[in-house]
Write a protein that holds these residues in place. Sequence first.
Motif, PDB file in Angstrom:
ATOM      1  N   ASP A  12       0.839  -1.197   0.000  1.00  0.00           N
ATOM      2  CA  ASP A  12       0.000   0.000   0.000  1.00  0.00           C
ATOM      3  C   ASP A  12       0.877   1.250   0.000  1.00  0.00           C
ATOM      4  N   ASN A  49      -6.116  13.774  -3.942  1.00  0.00           N
ATOM      5  CA  ASN A  49      -7.368  14.480  -3.679  1.00  0.00           C
ATOM      6  C   ASN A  49      -7.392  14.975  -2.234  1.00  0.00           C
ATOM      7  N   TYR A  98     -10.074  16.272   0.917  1.00  0.00           N
ATOM      8  CA  TYR A  98     -11.442  16.256   1.409  1.00  0.00           C
ATOM      9  C   TYR A  98     -11.519  17.052   2.706  1.00  0.00           C
ATOM     10  N   PHE A 110      -5.762   7.024   2.518  1.00  0.00           N
ATOM     11  CA  PHE A 110      -5.961   8.366   3.051  1.00  0.00           C
ATOM     12  C   PHE A 110      -4.835   8.717   4.020  1.00  0.00           C
ATOM     13  N   GLY A 111      -4.603  10.005   4.164  1.00  0.00           N
ATOM     14  CA  GLY A 111      -3.725  10.479   5.218  1.00  0.00           C
ATOM     15  C   GLY A 111      -4.438  10.432   6.560  1.00  0.00           C
ATOM     16  N   GLN A 121      -5.907  12.029  -0.024  1.00  0.00           N
ATOM     17  CA  GLN A 121      -6.130  10.652  -0.475  1.00  0.00           C
ATOM     18  C   GLN A 121      -5.468  10.467  -1.833  1.00  0.00           C
ATOM     19  N   THR A 170      -5.040   1.264  -6.120  1.00  0.00           N
ATOM     20  CA  THR A 170      -5.826   0.755  -4.998  1.00  0.00           C
ATOM     21  C   THR A 170      -4.920  -0.038  -4.073  1.00  0.00           C
ATOM     22  N   PRO A 171      -5.162  -0.007  -2.751  1.00  0.00           N
ATOM     23  CA  PRO A 171      -6.200   0.771  -2.079  1.00  0.00           C
ATOM     24  C   PRO A 171      -5.924   2.274  -2.112  1.00  0.00           C
ATOM     25  N   GLY A 172      -6.959   3.038  -2.246  1.00  0.00           N
ATOM     26  CA  GLY A 172      -6.827   4.495  -2.338  1.00  0.00           C
ATOM     27  C   GLY A 172      -6.625   5.119  -0.974  1.00  0.00           C
ATOM     28  N   PHE A 196      -9.207  17.895  -6.531  1.00  0.00           N
ATOM     29  CA  PHE A 196      -8.877  16.608  -7.132  1.00  0.00           C
ATOM     30  C   PHE A 196      -7.727  16.763  -8.116  1.00  0.00           C
ATOM     31  N   THR A 197      -7.097  15.664  -8.401  1.00  0.00           N
ATOM     32  CA  THR A 197      -5.870  15.632  -9.208  1.00  0.00           C
ATOM     33  C   THR A 197      -4.928  16.770  -8.829  1.00  0.00           C
ATOM     34  N   SER A 225      -5.315   8.432  -5.295  1.00  0.00           N
ATOM     35  CA  SER A 225      -6.156   7.579  -6.124  1.00  0.00           C
ATOM     36  C   SER A 225      -5.362   7.060  -7.333  1.00  0.00           C
ATOM     37  N   PHE A 279      -2.398  12.100  -8.858  1.00  0.00           N
ATOM     38  CA  PHE A 279      -3.637  11.475  -8.393  1.00  0.00           C
ATOM     39  C   PHE A 279      -3.787  11.668  -6.886  1.00  0.00           C
TER      40      PHE A 279
END
Lengths: 120, 107
Positions: free
Chosen positions: B1, B34, B36, B98-99, B89, B94-96, B49-50, B91, B32
Amino acid sequence: QITLQESGPTLVKPTQTLTLTCTFSGFSLSTSAVGVGWIRQPPGKALEWLALIYWDDDKRYSPSLESRLTVTKDTSKNQVVLTMTNMDPVDTATYFCAHTTIPSVLLGYWGQGILVTVSS
Amino acid sequence: DIQMTQSPSSLSASIGDRVTITCRASQSVRSFLNWYQQKPGKAPKLLIFTASRLQSGVPSRFSGSGSATDFTLTISSLQPEDSATYYCQQSYTTPGTFGGGTKVEIK
């Protein structure tokens, strides 16, 4: 307008299997490049990516949980189902589903989440 | 990961301050990446994003930059409604992942 909503049990016992349903509207999982992902968040902790299913039935799982997770889709019902076996109290979390698209695979639309507690 | 590391884990700033949050990936994720925003009891909301593209409807005081392994989220002038936890995060694969999140509080 894209919406998603998670449903399922809010309390499960240790060793039981959790089945959650994500019902969505505003898009179709038969459309190329579309996917639905699952993410969880234990109380007070960070987000954890769990699984993802694409329009072509390609499925991806978190390696650490892959043996316990299954994700399926029912395109006719606009639903995605996540099952997690052998639940443990550490799996207590809010579970979210989210819409995504290739190539960015960003999670642009989220359900409100469902808090699942694992306790005997 | 791919591991995502955010810093700081929390910060406190005044209204109008410029706030910067950093995110580092354990290997290149190209662009890639993102960002949130999550408020208590709510689902995360996509901001960027991106790496640098502002999601529709997000105030222009939010901006993102970076590529490969090092990324930054900047709030140019902190507002009361920006009190929240922010997650990066990747992307790229996978797995995408997160921090760990950065909690932003208003002084």
